[in-house]
Scaffold this motif. Structure first.
Motif, PDB file in Angstrom:
ATOM      1  N   ASN A  61      33.212  38.904  38.412  1.00 31.22           N
ATOM      2  CA  ASN A  61      32.188  38.953  39.463  1.00 31.22           C
ATOM      3  C   ASN A  61      31.346  37.677  39.427  1.00 31.22           C
ATOM      4  O   ASN A  61      30.557  37.460  38.507  1.00 31.22           O
ATOM      5  CB  ASN A  61      31.307  40.194  39.228  1.00 31.22           C
ATOM      6  CG  ASN A  61      30.208  40.370  40.262  1.00 31.22           C
ATOM      7  OD1 ASN A  61      29.962  39.484  41.079  1.00 31.22           O
ATOM      8  ND2 ASN A  61      29.538  41.508  40.201  1.00 31.22           N
ATOM      9  N   HIS A  84      40.155  45.638  43.139  1.00 29.44           N
ATOM     10  CA  HIS A  84      39.779  44.881  41.942  1.00 29.44           C
ATOM     11  C   HIS A  84      38.265  44.678  41.796  1.00 29.44           C
ATOM     12  O   HIS A  84      37.731  44.690  40.681  1.00 29.44           O
ATOM     13  CB  HIS A  84      40.493  43.528  41.971  1.00 29.44           C
ATOM     14  CG  HIS A  84      40.144  42.639  40.832  1.00 29.44           C
ATOM     15  ND1 HIS A  84      40.498  42.952  39.531  1.00 29.44           N
ATOM     16  CD2 HIS A  84      39.445  41.483  40.781  1.00 29.44           C
ATOM     17  CE1 HIS A  84      40.034  42.000  38.737  1.00 29.44           C
ATOM     18  NE2 HIS A  84      39.391  41.103  39.457  1.00 29.44           N
ATOM     19  N   ASP A  85      37.590  44.474  42.953  1.00 36.22           N
ATOM     20  CA  ASP A  85      36.151  44.195  42.895  1.00 36.22           C
ATOM     21  C   ASP A  85      35.321  45.472  42.692  1.00 36.22           C
ATOM     22  O   ASP A  85      34.088  45.420  42.769  1.00 36.22           O
ATOM     23  CB  ASP A  85      35.691  43.441  44.155  1.00 36.22           C
ATOM     24  CG  ASP A  85      36.032  44.150  45.452  1.00 36.22           C
ATOM     25  OD1 ASP A  85      37.136  44.721  45.548  1.00 36.22           O
ATOM     26  OD2 ASP A  85      35.201  44.131  46.385  1.00 36.22           O
ATOM     27  N   TYR A  90      32.363  45.815  38.106  1.00 37.51           N
ATOM     28  CA  TYR A  90      33.021  44.519  38.361  1.00 37.51           C
ATOM     29  C   TYR A  90      32.139  43.472  37.685  1.00 37.51           C
ATOM     30  O   TYR A  90      31.096  43.091  38.220  1.00 37.51           O
ATOM     31  CB  TYR A  90      33.076  44.332  39.874  1.00 37.51           C
ATOM     32  CG  TYR A  90      33.681  43.061  40.395  1.00 37.51           C
ATOM     33  CD1 TYR A  90      34.913  42.586  39.957  1.00 37.51           C
ATOM     34  CD2 TYR A  90      33.030  42.349  41.411  1.00 37.51           C
ATOM     35  CE1 TYR A  90      35.464  41.439  40.502  1.00 37.51           C
ATOM     36  CE2 TYR A  90      33.578  41.201  41.963  1.00 37.51           C
ATOM     37  CZ  TYR A  90      34.795  40.753  41.500  1.00 37.51           C
ATOM     38  OH  TYR A  90      35.339  39.617  42.059  1.00 37.51           O
ATOM     39  N   CYS A 102      28.156  46.388  41.816  1.00 35.50           N
ATOM     40  CA  CYS A 102      28.016  46.865  40.441  1.00 35.50           C
ATOM     41  C   CYS A 102      26.560  47.252  40.184  1.00 35.50           C
ATOM     42  O   CYS A 102      25.676  46.396  40.205  1.00 35.50           O
ATOM     43  CB  CYS A 102      28.474  45.767  39.479  1.00 35.50           C
ATOM     44  SG  CYS A 102      28.417  46.269  37.763  1.00 35.50           S
ATOM     45  N   GLY A 135      37.321  46.853  38.622  1.00 33.65           N
ATOM     46  CA  GLY A 135      36.795  45.819  37.718  1.00 33.65           C
ATOM     47  C   GLY A 135      37.170  46.033  36.265  1.00 33.65           C
ATOM     48  O   GLY A 135      38.354  46.151  35.916  1.00 33.65           O
ATOM     49  N   ASP A 172      31.137  51.093  39.746  1.00 35.46           N
ATOM     50  CA  ASP A 172      32.008  49.962  40.089  1.00 35.46           C
ATOM     51  C   ASP A 172      31.736  48.730  39.212  1.00 35.46           C
ATOM     52  O   ASP A 172      31.206  47.702  39.672  1.00 35.46           O
ATOM     53  CB  ASP A 172      31.877  49.625  41.578  1.00 35.46           C
ATOM     54  CG  ASP A 172      32.542  50.691  42.453  1.00 35.46           C
ATOM     55  OD1 ASP A 172      33.109  51.653  41.905  1.00 35.46           O
ATOM     56  OD2 ASP A 172      32.502  50.547  43.681  1.00 35.46           O
TER      57      ASP A 172
END
Ligand code: NI
Ligand code: MN
Length: 228
Positions: A29, A52-53, A25, A10, A56, A23
């Protein structure tokens, strides 16, 4: 240009009065110190793939900020169906947004989301080149090493490259060092490590190996800013 690393993959970039996040997340996180989405004011959201990571909090963040989400067509289509504003692109394409220039780069990985126990394919995973204020950032996304990184760096001189080093799902340290040699960015920052035990890595080892190749590396702690 100010870049904040929020941990994992991220990365938030503030430039030319705009804020773009890659990204996002955030809430799940383990490395991200700020969990309150209202703390994130963004104009653009770049999503490299559906895992998912990386996807997010993209949808929630987009809705809260009326921000535009950029991804490959299948990824953007999924996000649009969740009710967020999107701009679909694909690998090799570039577009000038208010918040900066974005080019979609290849990544060797997978991409899907799980919804109601079903896997939904979200197109090719990707990386991004982002340019604003005359500075170019390369965000590799989740990827293995590939030789065309040399072309990416040659055609788009990079000021800072964010490369995954966590191994198992993405490049490990030695492959990421080779990637940095191909890219020849002015500065390389490691990402996608130490979020969970399977991707434990020593970023100092990466930095030392880059130093041996005369390549500059900065390790950013989650929440740390880099000014270009
Ligand atoms: Ni992934
Ligand atoms: Mn990942």
């Amino acid at each position: 240009m100010e870049i904040t690393f929020w941990g994992h993959a991220c990365v938030q970039i503030e430039a030319a009065g705009y804020s773009v996040i890659c990204d996002p997340y955030i809430t799940d996180n383990a490395l991200c110190l700020v969990k309150d989405l209202s703390q994130f004011k963004v104009d653009g959201i770049l999503v490299s793939h559906g895992h998912h990571d990386h996807l997010g909090d993209a949808v929630a963040l987009a809705k809260a900020n009326d921000a535009l989400v950029v991804g490959v067509a299948e990824m953007a289509g999924y996000i649009a169906r969740q009710g967020a504003k999107t701009h679909a692109m694909h690998i090799g394409g570039a577009h000038q947004f208010d918040f900066g220039w974005v080019k979609v780069t290849p990544a060797w990985h997978g991409s899907s989301v799980t919804l109601d126990g079903q896997g939904i394919y979200t197109g090719n995973p990707c990386g991004f080149l982002y340019r604003a204020e005359g500075k170019t950032v390369y965000f590799a996304g989740d990827t293995g090493l590939f030789g065309d990184m040399e072309l990416i760096g040659k055609l788009n001189p990079i000021d800072v490259a964010f490369l995954p080093i966590g191994d198992n799902y993405v490049m490990g340290i030695d492959d990421a060092v080779y990637a940095a040699k191909l890219l020849q960015a002015k500065l390389t920052v490691p990402m996608h490590y130490n979020t969970f035990p399977l991707i434990t890595q020593d970023p100092q080892e990466f930095k030392d190996k880059l130093a041996a190749e005369n390549l500059a590396c900065q390790i950013l702690a989650p929440g740390e800013k880099l000014t270009l």
